[in-house]
Each structure stands twice: as C-alpha cells, then as structure tokens.
Design an enzyme around this catalytic site. Structure first.
Site, short mmCIF file in Angstrom:
data_model
loop_
_atom_site.label_atom_id
_atom_site.label_comp_id
_atom_site.label_asym_id
_atom_site.label_seq_id
_atom_site.Cartn_x
_atom_site.Cartn_y
_atom_site.Cartn_z
CG ASN A 192 -1.40 -3.22 -6.70
OD1 ASN A 192 -0.95 -2.71 -5.67
ND2 ASN A 192 -2.38 -4.12 -6.69
CG HIS B 273 3.21 -2.10 -7.19
ND1 HIS B 273 3.12 -0.79 -7.61
CD2 HIS B 273 3.38 -2.04 -5.83
CE1 HIS B 273 3.23 0.02 -6.56
NE2 HIS B 273 3.39 -0.70 -5.48
CD GLU C 242 4.62 2.95 -3.84
OE1 GLU C 242 3.61 3.06 -4.57
OE2 GLU C 242 5.19 1.85 -3.65
CG HIS D 214 5.54 -7.26 -6.70
ND1 HIS D 214 4.17 -7.35 -6.65
CD2 HIS D 214 5.91 -6.44 -5.70
CE1 HIS D 214 3.73 -6.59 -5.66
NE2 HIS D 214 4.76 -6.03 -5.07
NE ARG E 204 -12.73 -13.74 19.35
CZ ARG E 204 -12.66 -14.23 20.58
NH1 ARG E 204 -12.77 -13.42 21.61
NH2 ARG E 204 -12.49 -15.51 20.77
CD GLU F 95 -5.87 -4.64 -4.47
OE1 GLU F 95 -5.36 -4.06 -3.51
OE2 GLU F 95 -5.23 -5.28 -5.30
CE LYS G 204 -3.76 3.40 -0.05
NZ LYS G 204 -2.63 2.62 0.40
CE LYS H 274 -4.42 -3.53 -0.40
NZ LYS H 274 -3.65 -3.63 -1.66
CG HIS I 290 8.11 -2.04 -2.48
ND1 HIS I 290 7.64 -3.09 -3.23
CD2 HIS I 290 7.09 -1.14 -2.41
CE1 HIS I 290 6.40 -2.84 -3.61
NE2 HIS I 290 6.04 -1.67 -3.12
NE ARG J 184 -6.40 -0.44 -1.11
CZ ARG J 184 -6.48 -0.33 0.21
NH1 ARG J 184 -7.65 -0.42 0.80
NH2 ARG J 184 -5.41 -0.11 0.94
#
Ligand code: NAD
Ligand code: GLY
Length: 358
Positions: free
Chosen positions: A245, A248, A185, A252, A121, A237, A227, A143, A265, A241
């Site tokens: 992206n 992206h 990035e 993507h 946990r 997010e 960041k 994340k 990526h 946030r």
C-alpha cells in the site's frame, strides 16, 4: 512462456507470463485438473477484443463455456452486478464442479474472484488479467471483492485463483492512461522492495513507453515474483503485505477529495508515492539523491506528482476516515533508500502532512 510460482501450500499456483498466450488457456486449465463447465466473466470492452480466442481455447480443450458480460466501470463492482453474475451462473446450471475465468482488468478480476469465492460456497477460478495493473498486482494474491456505498473494497474474501495467465499482447490495446496506472504499481515494487527492479525500469524507460515485449516480460515477471514472495509470507495482510500500500494513504485521500472523478486509482497512487518519497527523505529514511532519482524517473515516465490543492484539514479528515478503527496512529509506509521500506505508525499526522508540497 515464463512461470512464477505462488507458494501457498495446497493453495499454490502458477502465474504464466508471455506473448500471445491466450490461446493456451484451455490446455493450462486441463493441466491443473479443472473440470466441468467454464464460465467466462468479462465486460464488453475486453470481450470484443479477447473473448473469442479465450473461448475457442477452452472449447478446444473440451470445456463447455458460458459467457457472462458485466458493464464496464468501477461503479459496477457492486452487489447488484454480483447478483447478476450469480443469476447467470445459476441459469446456466453451473454446479460445484464448474469454474470461473475472469477475463479483464482489476474490476472484472475482483468481482469474478469474489463470485467464485462465494458461489455454492466456492468454486475454482482462473485470472486472465488484461490491464497492466491487473497483471502486476490485482490478479495475484487472492484479494477479491466488491465496493459498498460506504467505501471501496469493503466486502470481500481472500480467495486464491488456480492459475493466472498473462498475455502481454493485451497491453497493446490498453489506453495510455490505464497503462501508466499499471506502471505506478510496478514502480512501487522497485521503490520499496527491490532496487534492481527500480534500476531496470530506470534504464528501460524508452522501451517501456514503446511497450517493448522483452522488457515488459522482465518487468511483469519481476513484479509477480516480488508480489508472490510478499503474499507467501503474509497472505492475509497481518503485517508485511501492507507494504504493497506504499503511496496509497495519500493516494486514497486524493481520490476521496476529488470524488473519484479527476484521477484514476494509479494516478492518485503515483501522486501519493511521490509525496511519501519526499516525506521519507525529510524524515531521514532516504537521501536527497534517492529522492531525486525517484522523482526524475516518475517525470520521465510521465507521472503527474502534484498534490491537488485542498486545505490540510481536508487531507487529515480523508486520512482519518480511511484509517482502520482501533489503530492508534496511521500506518505510513516509507521507502528506506530505494528498494527497502519501513512502516511507521504516525500519531501526529498533522505535523507530518504540513510538510507536503502542493
Ligand atoms: P479496470 O478493470 O476498470 O480496467 C480499466 C479499463 O481498461 C476498463 O475500461 C477496461 O474495460 C479496459 N481494459 C481492460 N483490459 C483492456 C485491454 N487489454 N485493452 C483495452 N482496454 C482494456 O481497471 P484496473 O486498473 O485494471 O483495475 C482497477 C481495480 O482493481 C479497482 O477496482 C481496484 O480496487 C482493484 N485492485 C485490486 C487489487 C487486488 O489485490 N485485488 C489490487 C489493486 C487494485
Ligand atoms: N494490492 C495490494 C495487495 O494485494 O495486497
């Protein structure tokens, strides 16, 4: 060593950035009161290069260390590898007083962080990112997660590390393509969040290409600071946030259409950033001069910006599939000039994408 603070109340932590910092890890872990056994999760590529110094540092600080090596590659950021990690942790007798050290790029960081979030946990973890992408982006902000056969990063948790330790020397062994992915990035922060960083990168291209550590220290610290400030305002997010992206959505789609085989990526994101910068200018969010500065810098740094040739309908389908269910339109992040952004929910995506340049 420079320090950037991520201020999240009781989940706050420092990002330590410097040259030759890996040997300080044990001391830094003691500094944040980490106790018990340490489990280093890494892969063979990174392990061969940096495991010894990291393990020695932890042992010198009095920690007992267990090493778990996972195979190298995005395809291993999956539930089977996670299961192997749990098995390794349990067989080593790790209990709730222990902590995990993620030593590697974003793949190791994401899966090791998720293992830490879920094992018994939740046990503490530390990020030691060794790719530029992980140093400027994935190791910061909590994340964590794994891929699912139905899509990337679909399973995960927001779970903040106790500290992040960045050693810029690790970039010396990074393949050039991976370095460029991280630069995409880094540039993202400059284009949508801080013009000063964009200008600094533009004025330092030769030093960046030769991995000048002084310049990298400035760039990586700035990215982490930017960041951190986004994550502090919107950890989970809910809105802001999403600016991270930038590029992206199209990126993507490029990855999906080329079945993740042609582009890494960061390379796909770079194509997406160039295209969305062009759209931003067409929509009047940025000037022609801004667009020229962005594309000239991307060319100089060595990015490919050409959109791969697929029919418009294929792009539309890939983007529709990517969009979160329930949203009325597709949220596009546009640069406003250089250093600012605007988020727009676009309902007529076809008309927008008709303007893309192949
Ligand atoms: P990666 O972790 O696959 O690393 C790229 C390659 O470089 C690997 O082969 C790795 O073994 C090797 N490598 C790592 N450090 C090295 C070094 N110092 N010297 C030589 N080789 C080295 O890829 P990445 O680009 O670091 O991360 C991509 C992952 O990050 C993706 O899974 C993506 O989803 C995730 N990501 C997460 C976030 C987040 O916020 N959590 C953000 C962006 C990306
Ligand atoms: N890389 C996007 C984020 O951390 O939100």
């Amino acid at each position: 060593m420079e320090k950037v603070r991520v201020g999240l109340d009781e989940r706050s932590y420092d990002i330590h950035i410097g040259v030759g910092t890996l040997s300080s890890l044990g001391e830094l872990c003691r500094g944040v009161a980490l106790k018990g056994q340490a489990a280093i999760i890494t892969n063979p590529t990174v392990g061969e290069l940096y495991l010894q110094v990291v393990q020695d540092s932890l042992e010198r600080a009095g920690y007992r260390v267990k090493v778990i090596s996972i195979p190298d590659g995005e395809e291993y950021k999956c539930s089977a590898t996670l299961e192997d990690i749990y098995t390794g942790l349990l067989s080593a007798g790790l209990h709730r007083g222990a902590f995990i050290v993620a030593l590697g790029g974003g793949v190791v960081g994401d899966i090791a962080g998720y293992a830490a979030a879920t094992f018994l946990r939740g046990i503490p973890f530390v990020q030691v990112p060794t790719t530029l992408l992980a140093q400027v982006d994935s190791s910061v902000g909590g994340k964590t997660g794994i891929n699912h056969p139905m899509g990337k990063n679909l399973i995960g948790a927001f779970y903040q590390p106790r500290l992040v330790l960045i050693d810029l020397l690790t970039l010396d062994t990074l393949p050039e393509r991976e370095y460029l992915c991280g630069l995409a990035e880094a540039l993202k922060y400059g284009i949508v969040l801080e013009r000063e960083l964009f200008d600094y990168i533009a004025a330092s291209t030769a030093a960046i290409k030769s991995l000048d550590k002084g310049v990298l220290q400035h760039v990586v610290s700035a990215c982490c600071r930017i960041k951190a400030s986004v994550v502090e305002r919107d950890e989970r997010e809910g809105g802001l946030r999403a600016v991270l992206n930038y590029g992206h959505t199209i990126g993507h789609a490029v990855e999906t259409l080329t079945e993740y085989r042609t582009y890494k990526h960061g390379e796909a994101v770079a194509i997406g950033m160039a295209q969305v910068a062009m759209l931003a200018t067409l929509l009047g969010h940025a000037s022609q001069e801004d667009l020229q500065r962005i594309t000239a810098l991307m060319v100089e740094l060595g990015f490919q910006m050409q959109l791969p040739d697929f029919p418009l309908d294929a792009y539309l389908e890939a983007i529709a599939h990517d969009k979160k269910k329930g949203d009325a339109g597709v949220n596009f992040i546009f640069n406003r000039g250089i250093g600012e952004f605007v988020i727009e929910s676009v309902t007529d995506v076809r008309t927008l994408l008709q303007q893309l340049q192949h």
